[in-house]
Design a protein around this motif. Structure first.
Motif, PDB file in Angstrom:
ATOM      1  N   VAL A 557       0.854  -1.197   0.000  1.00  0.00           N
ATOM      2  CA  VAL A 557       0.000   0.000   0.000  1.00  0.00           C
ATOM      3  C   VAL A 557       0.883   1.237   0.000  1.00  0.00           C
ATOM      4  CG1 VAL A 557      -1.834   1.264   1.172  1.00  0.00           C
ATOM      5  CG2 VAL A 557      -1.796  -1.241   1.253  1.00  0.00           C
ATOM      6  N   SER A 558       0.775   2.024  -1.088  1.00  0.00           N
ATOM      7  CA  SER A 558       1.560   3.253  -1.173  1.00  0.00           C
ATOM      8  C   SER A 558       0.807   4.391  -0.493  1.00  0.00           C
ATOM      9  CB  SER A 558       1.814   3.610  -2.642  1.00  0.00           C
ATOM     10  OG  SER A 558       0.596   3.945  -3.275  1.00  0.00           O
ATOM     11  N   LEU A 559       1.527   5.500  -0.297  1.00  0.00           N
ATOM     12  CA  LEU A 559       0.881   6.681   0.285  1.00  0.00           C
ATOM     13  C   LEU A 559      -0.213   7.208  -0.642  1.00  0.00           C
ATOM     14  CD1 LEU A 559       4.082   8.504   1.602  1.00  0.00           C
ATOM     15  CD2 LEU A 559       2.417   7.207   2.952  1.00  0.00           C
ATOM     16  N   GLU A 560       0.001   7.090  -1.966  1.00  0.00           N
ATOM     17  CA  GLU A 560      -1.002   7.539  -2.930  1.00  0.00           C
ATOM     18  C   GLU A 560      -2.273   6.694  -2.816  1.00  0.00           C
ATOM     19  OE1 GLU A 560       2.757   9.040  -3.679  1.00  0.00           O
ATOM     20  OE2 GLU A 560       2.236   6.906  -3.777  1.00  0.00           O
ATOM     21  N   MET A 561      -2.090   5.391  -2.640  1.00  0.00           N
ATOM     22  CA  MET A 561      -3.253   4.505  -2.462  1.00  0.00           C
ATOM     23  C   MET A 561      -4.002   4.851  -1.183  1.00  0.00           C
ATOM     24  SD  MET A 561      -1.799   0.774  -3.569  1.00  0.00           S
ATOM     25  CE  MET A 561      -1.258   0.418  -5.255  1.00  0.00           C
ATOM     26  N   GLU A 562      -3.258   5.158  -0.122  1.00  0.00           N
ATOM     27  CA  GLU A 562      -3.915   5.526   1.137  1.00  0.00           C
ATOM     28  C   GLU A 562      -4.744   6.794   0.966  1.00  0.00           C
ATOM     29  OE1 GLU A 562      -2.724   7.223   5.536  1.00  0.00           O
ATOM     30  OE2 GLU A 562      -1.443   5.657   4.669  1.00  0.00           O
ATOM     31  N   GLY A 571     -12.934   2.960   3.124  1.00  0.00           N
ATOM     32  CA  GLY A 571     -11.541   2.785   2.708  1.00  0.00           C
ATOM     33  C   GLY A 571     -10.528   3.354   3.671  1.00  0.00           C
ATOM     34  N   GLU A 572     -11.021   4.019   4.729  1.00  0.00           N
ATOM     35  CA  GLU A 572     -10.096   4.664   5.658  1.00  0.00           C
ATOM     36  C   GLU A 572      -9.257   3.664   6.451  1.00  0.00           C
ATOM     37  OE1 GLU A 572     -14.185   4.292   7.563  1.00  0.00           O
ATOM     38  OE2 GLU A 572     -13.368   5.006   5.649  1.00  0.00           O
ATOM     39  N   HIS A 573      -9.633   2.383   6.386  1.00  0.00           N
ATOM     40  CA  HIS A 573      -8.878   1.374   7.137  1.00  0.00           C
ATOM     41  C   HIS A 573      -7.638   0.899   6.381  1.00  0.00           C
ATOM     42  CE1 HIS A 573     -12.169   1.306   9.958  1.00  0.00           C
ATOM     43  NE2 HIS A 573     -13.026   0.975   9.005  1.00  0.00           N
ATOM     44  N   MET A 574      -7.497   1.272   5.099  1.00  0.00           N
ATOM     45  CA  MET A 574      -6.315   0.869   4.337  1.00  0.00           C
ATOM     46  C   MET A 574      -5.213   1.895   4.576  1.00  0.00           C
ATOM     47  SD  MET A 574      -5.829   0.052   0.262  1.00  0.00           S
ATOM     48  CE  MET A 574      -6.740  -1.483   0.307  1.00  0.00           C
ATOM     49  N   LYS A 575      -4.219   1.515   5.337  1.00  0.00           N
ATOM     50  CA  LYS A 575      -3.136   2.418   5.700  1.00  0.00           C
ATOM     51  C   LYS A 575      -1.809   1.906   5.163  1.00  0.00           C
ATOM     52  CE  LYS A 575      -5.631   5.244   8.288  1.00  0.00           C
ATOM     53  NZ  LYS A 575      -5.846   6.643   7.906  1.00  0.00           N
ATOM     54  N   ALA A 576      -0.978   2.833   4.708  1.00  0.00           N
ATOM     55  CA  ALA A 576       0.375   2.476   4.307  1.00  0.00           C
ATOM     56  C   ALA A 576       1.251   2.345   5.549  1.00  0.00           C
ATOM     57  CB  ALA A 576       0.931   3.548   3.383  1.00  0.00           C
ATOM     58  N   GLU A 577       2.255   1.501   5.461  1.00  0.00           N
ATOM     59  CA  GLU A 577       3.247   1.393   6.540  1.00  0.00           C
ATOM     60  C   GLU A 577       4.262   2.518   6.338  1.00  0.00           C
ATOM     61  OE1 GLU A 577       3.448  -3.190   7.854  1.00  0.00           O
ATOM     62  OE2 GLU A 577       4.410  -2.776   5.934  1.00  0.00           O
ATOM     63  N   ARG A 578       4.158   3.544   7.173  1.00  0.00           N
ATOM     64  CA  ARG A 578       4.895   4.776   6.934  1.00  0.00           C
ATOM     65  C   ARG A 578       6.350   4.685   7.402  1.00  0.00           C
ATOM     66  NH1 ARG A 578       0.259   9.240   8.692  1.00  0.00           N
ATOM     67  NH2 ARG A 578      -1.386   8.362   7.353  1.00  0.00           N
ATOM     68  N   VAL A 579       7.201   5.285   6.579  1.00  0.00           N
ATOM     69  CA  VAL A 579       8.633   5.355   6.894  1.00  0.00           C
ATOM     70  C   VAL A 579       9.059   6.818   6.805  1.00  0.00           C
ATOM     71  CG1 VAL A 579      10.959   4.693   6.180  1.00  0.00           C
ATOM     72  CG2 VAL A 579       9.074   3.040   5.996  1.00  0.00           C
ATOM     73  N   LEU A 580       9.648   7.329   7.884  1.00  0.00           N
ATOM     74  CA  LEU A 580      10.174   8.693   7.877  1.00  0.00           C
ATOM     75  C   LEU A 580      11.623   8.636   7.424  1.00  0.00           C
ATOM     76  CD1 LEU A 580       9.879  11.728   8.523  1.00  0.00           C
ATOM     77  CD2 LEU A 580      10.617  11.202  10.870  1.00  0.00           C
ATOM     78  N   GLU A 581      11.921   9.337   6.335  1.00  0.00           N
ATOM     79  CA  GLU A 581      13.286   9.350   5.805  1.00  0.00           C
ATOM     80  C   GLU A 581      13.924  10.700   6.112  1.00  0.00           C
ATOM     81  OE1 GLU A 581      13.966   7.848   1.965  1.00  0.00           O
ATOM     82  OE2 GLU A 581      12.374   6.325   2.048  1.00  0.00           O
ATOM     83  N   LEU A 582      15.146  10.643   6.611  1.00  0.00           N
ATOM     84  CA  LEU A 582      15.877  11.856   7.009  1.00  0.00           C
ATOM     85  C   LEU A 582      17.137  12.007   6.168  1.00  0.00           C
ATOM     86  CD1 LEU A 582      15.614  11.545  10.910  1.00  0.00           C
ATOM     87  CD2 LEU A 582      14.096  12.804   9.353  1.00  0.00           C
ATOM     88  N   ASN A 583      17.441  13.242   5.835  1.00  0.00           N
ATOM     89  CA  ASN A 583      18.644  13.554   5.050  1.00  0.00           C
ATOM     90  C   ASN A 583      19.793  13.842   6.017  1.00  0.00           C
ATOM     91  OD1 ASN A 583      20.615  14.513   3.347  1.00  0.00           O
ATOM     92  ND2 ASN A 583      19.313  16.020   2.327  1.00  0.00           N
ATOM     93  N   PRO A 584      20.818  12.993   6.063  1.00  0.00           N
ATOM     94  CA  PRO A 584      21.912  13.181   7.032  1.00  0.00           C
ATOM     95  C   PRO A 584      22.784  14.394   6.728  1.00  0.00           C
ATOM     96  CG  PRO A 584      22.459  11.409   5.515  1.00  0.00           C
ATOM     97  CD  PRO A 584      21.042  11.811   5.203  1.00  0.00           C
ATOM     98  N   ASP A 585      22.631  14.949   5.480  1.00  0.00           N
ATOM     99  CA  ASP A 585      23.450  16.094   5.109  1.00  0.00           C
ATOM    100  C   ASP A 585      22.734  17.426   5.322  1.00  0.00           C
ATOM    101  OD1 ASP A 585      25.491  14.359   4.219  1.00  0.00           O
ATOM    102  OD2 ASP A 585      24.457  14.091   2.294  1.00  0.00           O
ATOM    103  N   ALA A 586      21.487  17.368   5.820  1.00  0.00           N
ATOM    104  CA  ALA A 586      20.712  18.595   6.025  1.00  0.00           C
ATOM    105  C   ALA A 586      20.894  19.112   7.452  1.00  0.00           C
ATOM    106  CB  ALA A 586      19.227  18.329   5.754  1.00  0.00           C
TER     107      ALA A 586
END
Length: 638
Positions: A557-562, A571-586
């Motif tokens: 399940v993508s974020l777009e699908m959610e 359809g509100e029960h279909m949730k994506a498994e969220r991942v927070l990505e961080l930029n180590p150079d920021a």
């Protein structure tokens, strides 16, 4: 005169004919007009083969006469007529078709059969009169006889046949209409406007004039001595008028039909006020013979994306309308197409109201599908402005067609797709996109969002654009499903810019990323602890260049699908498994690392929630508590 009983058994059979076979009572007029047309055809054929028949085709006609006072409706023809034996054989035996027998007799002579195309097949159409009439009288005189006969019946109780007087050959079917009761309005079939509508609806293309006396309003002639103050006066007049068109537009040669004629037919037939974008006038002969005239509308019908909308083409058999919307002739992806199909080869059911599902139907449907696709491709190449107008109206439907039935139609439709190009700043086809690809570009790249402007500012697109690669900007909810359904075209796969492997990494890049992940491990663990179950994982990003953070998803399940499913009921029960990505150079990552190294858990939690909130906003996902987020940002500014 003693009554004779119907030979085909009993009241039950006639009840079946009247009450079960036909869905709509109004069909009776179509059936009787079709029978009259057959009678005219038979006499016209006789005139070609028998020198004793002195009649010209132009003299043949069908006459409709309503009599309100007597509650009588008469359908007359001046065709071949019937003898006493014909009346007893054709009308005394239910389900015996005189037209069917006539056609069978011609089958041994192909040349003769080609000259005539009678409509009747089953011999039950006449009995539809009993749906609206409690007494039916048939007066007929055969073309080669001096005697006339009258057949009368009240229904299943039987019939009588007696000799009578009739001046000219032909047949009159006289119906005494039932009384209005139980919510049934039979009187409407005595109104000229109602009869005209039914003739236009079902029998407009019968080959002979259908005439009826109608009322008209016209201005009286101005008196010779009238002064300047004369006011025009109007009067009601009755005149005989031909109601039907006789020759349908689709039967004419394309070269002899003007564009304004096509457009006028479309607007009158299908109730649109705009000219269509295109017309497809086609025909085929051989195993299946048919003619079709299809239209591609310029605008979306108001109910197009509702359950009430019904797709389908008007279906004619030898000029008689059989169905108003034959859904089986159109695939769902082209459900916006309007038009008519006419063929003598359809296998009809006994009432001529619905079609039996047969090979002929499938052959025509397949051919029309190819014709529609070809016309749209031609429009796309030759008149891009017109095609983009079509795309604005029906592009979403084409995309739904790609996704439907597990991508069964994707190869048919992929050439029709348009997407906004980051490079061209305009719509592009997939073929044009592929032609512009650098040799080293591994994928078709796409990015999803609510608008082109928003997508262009996503941190995930930066690294793809910096490589000189083009991105397809997808702004509709269905687009992510479309890309996954397409999967691959011409050997190239589709890849979201948000995918971790969107840009293949060299060994050196993989080694550097692993070292950064190891170095930032403490920060990642601290942020995950602060966010808890709100995210599945926090990781060092390989898809960010200058942006501080973004949200991605693990699993199917993508974020777009959610986002799409959130708009659907349940359809509100279909949730994506969220991942927070961080930029180590920021810079925000450096601030996080200082707080972690200082053991300041409160600051780490605040920074983590701010970054997560930013990532949600960038992904067009709602903040769980906007007020808390606003207060948090304000507190960090103090």
């Amino acid at each position: 005169m003693a009554k004779k009983q119907f030979k085909a058994e009993s009241k039950r059979l006639l009840d079946l004919m009247v009450n079960s076979i036909y869905t709509h009572k109004e069909i009776f007029l179509r059936e009787l007009i079709s029978n009259a047309s057959d009678a005219e055809d038979k006499l016209a054929y006789k005139s070609l083969t028998d020198e004793n028949v002195d009649i010209k085709r132009k003299d043949l006609k069908i006459t409709i006469v309503p009599d309100k006072e007597g509650r009588l409706l008469t359908v007359s023809d001046n065709g071949i007529g019937m003898s006493k034996e014909d009346l007893e054989s054709n009308l005394g035996t239910i389900a015996r078709s005189g037209s069917g027998q006539f056609k069978a007799n011609l089958s041994e002579d192909d040349k003769a059969a080609d000259k005539i195309d009678v409509i009747g097949q089953f011999g039950v159409g006449f009995y539809s009169a009993f749906m609206v009439a409690d007494h039916v009288t048939v007066i007929s005189k055969a073309w080669d006889s001096d005697e006339a006969w009258v057949w009368q019946s009240d229904g299943a109780d039987g019939y009588t046949v007696t000799q009578c007087e009739k001046d000219a050959p032909g047949t009159d079917v006289i119906m005494h209409l039932k009384a209005d009761e139980d919510g049934e309005n039979y009187s409407k079939y005595l109104e000229t406007y109602e009869l005209q509508e039914l003739i236009k609806k079902y029998s407009d293309y019968i080959r002979y004039p259908i005439v009826m006396e109608v009322e008209d309003y016209r201005q009286k002639e101005k008196p010779a001595d009238a002064g300047d103050d004369y006011k025009p006066e109007w009067e009601t007049v009755k005149e005989w008028k031909t109601i039907n068109s006789m020759v349908p537009l689709w039967q004419r040669q394309k070269s002899k039909v003007k564009p304004e004629e096509y457009n006028a037919f479309y607007k009158e037939k299908f109730g649109d006020w705009q000219d269509p974008l295109a017309v497809i006038h086609t025909s085929a002969e051989g195993a299946v013979t048919y003619k079709a005239m299809l239209y591609i509308p310029a605008q979306t019908p108001y109910d197009f994306y509702t359950r009430e909308y019904q797709k389908g083409l008007q279906l004619y058999s030898s000029g008689v309308m059989i169905m108003d919307k034959c859904a089986d002739l159109l695939p769902d992806c082209f459900r916006f197409v309007k038009g008519v199909v006419d063929s003598p080869d359809f296998s009809l059911n006994i009432s001529r109201e619905i079609l039996q599902h047969d090979r002929q139907l499938k052959v025509i449907a397949t051919a029309l599908e190819k014709k529609i696709k070809s016309e749209l491709v031609k429009m796309q190449k030759d008149d891009r402005e017109k095609y983009e107008k079509f795309w604005k109206a029906f592009g979403t439907q084409i995309k739904y067609g790609v996704v439907a039935d597990y991508g069964a139609k994707k190869e048919l439709l992929q050439d029709l797709l348009l997407f906004w190009s980051s490079k061209e700043n305009a719509y592009t086809t997939l073929a044009a996109y592929k032609d512009r690809m650098p040799e080293d570009q591994p994928y078709y790249y796409y990015a999803c969002g609510q608008s082109v402007d928003k997508i262009a500012k996503l941190p995930q697109v930066e690294r793809i654009l910096d490589k000189g690669y083009e991105i397809l900007y997808c702004t509709e909810d269905v687009d992510d499903f479309v890309m996954k359904a397409l999967a691959e075209v011409d050997g190239k796969k589709f890849k979201s810019v948000a995918d971790e492997d969107a840009l293949p990494q060299t060994d050196e890049e993989k080694k550097a990323a692993a070292e950064k992940a190891e170095a930032g491990k403490g920060v990642l663990e601290a942020v995950k602890e602060a966010l808890g179950d709100q995210v599945k994982e926090v990781r060092i990003s390989s898809i960010l260049k200058s942006g501080a953070c973004c949200l991605s998803a693990d699993g199917p399940v993508s974020l777009e699908m959610e986002r799409y499913m959130n708009k659907l009921e349940g359809g509100e029960h279909m949730k994506a498994e969220r991942v927070l990505e961080l930029n180590p150079d920021a810079a925000p990552f450096a601030a996080l690392k200082r707080a972690v190294d200082a053991g300041d858990k409160d600051t780490v939690a605040k920074y983590a929630k701010v970054l997560y909130g930013q990532a949600l906003l960038l992904a067009d996902l709602p903040l769980e508590d906007p007020a808390e987020f606003a207060q948090l940002v304000s507190s960090l500014m103090v």
